[in-house]
Design an enzyme around this catalytic site. Structure first.
Site, PDB file in Angstrom:
ATOM      1  N   GLU A 121     -28.109 -29.295  19.725  1.00 36.10           N
ATOM      2  CA  GLU A 121     -28.957 -28.190  19.253  1.00 36.10           C
ATOM      3  C   GLU A 121     -28.103 -26.942  19.136  1.00 36.10           C
ATOM      4  O   GLU A 121     -27.435 -26.528  20.092  1.00 36.10           O
ATOM      5  CB  GLU A 121     -30.167 -27.919  20.166  1.00 36.10           C
ATOM      6  CG  GLU A 121     -31.014 -26.798  19.536  1.00 36.10           C
ATOM      7  CD  GLU A 121     -32.382 -26.554  20.150  1.00 36.10           C
ATOM      8  OE1 GLU A 121     -32.900 -27.425  20.856  1.00 36.10           O
ATOM      9  OE2 GLU A 121     -32.922 -25.448  19.896  1.00 36.10           O
ATOM     10  N   ASP A 166     -31.172 -17.294  12.731  1.00 37.37           N
ATOM     11  CA  ASP A 166     -31.320 -15.899  12.293  1.00 37.37           C
ATOM     12  C   ASP A 166     -31.481 -15.879  10.777  1.00 37.37           C
ATOM     13  O   ASP A 166     -30.628 -16.413  10.064  1.00 37.37           O
ATOM     14  CB  ASP A 166     -30.092 -15.095  12.708  1.00 37.37           C
ATOM     15  CG  ASP A 166     -29.942 -15.065  14.219  1.00 37.37           C
ATOM     16  OD1 ASP A 166     -30.827 -14.504  14.884  1.00 37.37           O
ATOM     17  OD2 ASP A 166     -28.958 -15.630  14.730  1.00 37.37           O
ATOM     18  N   LYS A 208     -32.010  -9.491   4.753  1.00 40.82           N
ATOM     19  CA  LYS A 208     -31.596  -8.453   3.797  1.00 40.82           C
ATOM     20  C   LYS A 208     -30.587  -9.056   2.831  1.00 40.82           C
ATOM     21  O   LYS A 208     -29.707  -9.822   3.260  1.00 40.82           O
ATOM     22  CB  LYS A 208     -30.941  -7.291   4.534  1.00 40.82           C
ATOM     23  CG  LYS A 208     -31.911  -6.425   5.278  1.00 40.82           C
ATOM     24  CD  LYS A 208     -31.196  -5.202   5.805  1.00 40.82           C
ATOM     25  CE  LYS A 208     -32.121  -4.373   6.640  1.00 40.82           C
ATOM     26  NZ  LYS A 208     -31.404  -3.339   7.392  1.00 40.82           N
ATOM     27  N   GLU A 241     -40.468 -19.203  17.067  1.00 45.49           N
ATOM     28  CA  GLU A 241     -41.591 -19.709  16.276  1.00 45.49           C
ATOM     29  C   GLU A 241     -42.854 -18.932  16.651  1.00 45.49           C
ATOM     30  O   GLU A 241     -43.635 -18.550  15.772  1.00 45.49           O
ATOM     31  CB  GLU A 241     -41.792 -21.210  16.514  1.00 45.49           C
ATOM     32  CG  GLU A 241     -42.936 -21.753  15.665  1.00 45.49           C
ATOM     33  CD  GLU A 241     -43.042 -23.262  15.665  1.00 45.49           C
ATOM     34  OE1 GLU A 241     -42.423 -23.909  16.528  1.00 45.49           O
ATOM     35  OE2 GLU A 241     -43.741 -23.794  14.782  1.00 45.49           O
ATOM     36  N   THR A 292     -41.005 -22.781  20.011  1.00 47.56           N
ATOM     37  CA  THR A 292     -39.986 -21.909  20.604  1.00 47.56           C
ATOM     38  C   THR A 292     -40.435 -20.447  20.579  1.00 47.56           C
ATOM     39  O   THR A 292     -41.403 -20.080  19.917  1.00 47.56           O
ATOM     40  CB  THR A 292     -38.648 -22.022  19.843  1.00 47.56           C
ATOM     41  OG1 THR A 292     -38.851 -21.489  18.529  1.00 47.56           O
ATOM     42  CG2 THR A 292     -38.124 -23.436  19.791  1.00 47.56           C
TER      43      THR A 292
END
Ligand SMILES: C[S@@+](CC[C@H](N)C(=O)[O-])C[C@H]1O[C@@H](n2cnc3c(N)ncnc32)[C@H](O)[C@@H]1O
Length: 242
Positions: free
Chosen positions: A73, A148, A152, A224, A221
């Protein structure tokens, strides 16, 4: 020298890259504070459960003291998802890679409290880990949950899901291995799908161009939950290495 990067109200700092180190990173080192329990867990348990990048290509049989499929993970946050998978599947090895030290401390606490023997942890950039420490065709599954979003336009080049990174993942995964991603940013979901559709090494488990239903075993998570609070939808992508 440190660079300041702004996300809305938050400002983060990142060391300016040296001439030798120009790769665009998918993270900035957050200044998050370690709780005393996380600090203690890092001191006590990282030497026991941590793997070092300086050790070259890992022999998983030696690191986990047994032969078993190894699941990775990347960017595990507070580690709850790795810990839950490790409890649910004692027959698998789990390797968690996360650069945010409070999260690593948290996972080490979970490993200790739940007496998990099938988890190993690294505090390094997943790109470096894959490049330097993971043998080709050695991972049975890779999970990347709520990476992440770098939403932008000027930051999208930082997204961890990009053709170079996924090509490296493909090399490290076994044939038949699962790559499971999830995001709550529609634009990132579209980007992930485009990157994956262009990868001949992978087949979409849900059928060409389709998102997968959220598997009930995937841990809800922290990020989430944040997405839910913001009213975001969630997209799961599951691909098999062919
Ligand atoms: C938005 S958070 C999501 C955390 C967790 N997966 C969740 O769903 O709550 C993304 C995490 O990925 C980590 N990360 C980003 N790039 C990474 C990299 N190259 N190697 C390791 N961790 C990375 C960040 O530190 C951050 O904790």
């Amino acid at each position: 020298m440190w660079l300041r990067i702004s996300f809305g109200k938050n400002t983060m700092q990142q060391k300016s890259p040296s001439l030798k180190d120009r790769r665009i990173r998918s993270f900035v080192r957050r200044q998050g504070r370690l709780t005393s329990a996380q600090q203690l867990a890092l001191e006590k348990y990282l030497p026991k459960f941590g793997l070092q990048t300086s050790n070259g290509i890992f022999d998983f049989t030696k690191e986990y003291k047994r032969e078993a499929p190894t699941h990775l993970e990347i960017g595990f946050g507070n580690g709850q998802s790795v810990a839950n998978m490790a409890v649910a599947h004692p027959e698998n090895n789990y390797l968690g890679v996360e650069v945010h030290r409070p999260g690593v401390g948290n996972l080490l606490q979970l490993i200790h409290k739940q007496e998990l023997t099938n988890v190993r942890v690294m505090t390094d950039d997943a790109f470096d880990v894959l490049q330097n420490n993971i043998a080709d065709n050695s991972l049975a599954a890779v999970y990347i949950y709520f990476p992440d979003p770098w939403h932008k336009r000027c930051h999208t080049k930082r997204r961890i899901i990009n053709p170079e990174f996924v090509t490296m993942l493909a090399a490290k995964m076994e044939i038949g291995g699962l790559l499971h991603m999830a995001t709550d940013w529609e634009d990132y979901a579209l980007h992930m799908m485009k990157v994956m559709n262009d990868m001949p090494q992978f087949k979409n488990s849900a059928g060409a161009g389709a998102y997968s239903p959220r598997p009930e075993w995937r841990t809800l998570t922290k990020f989430e939950q944040r997405g839910h609070r913001l009213g975001h939808d969630v997209w799961d992508l599951m691909f098999t290495k062919i």
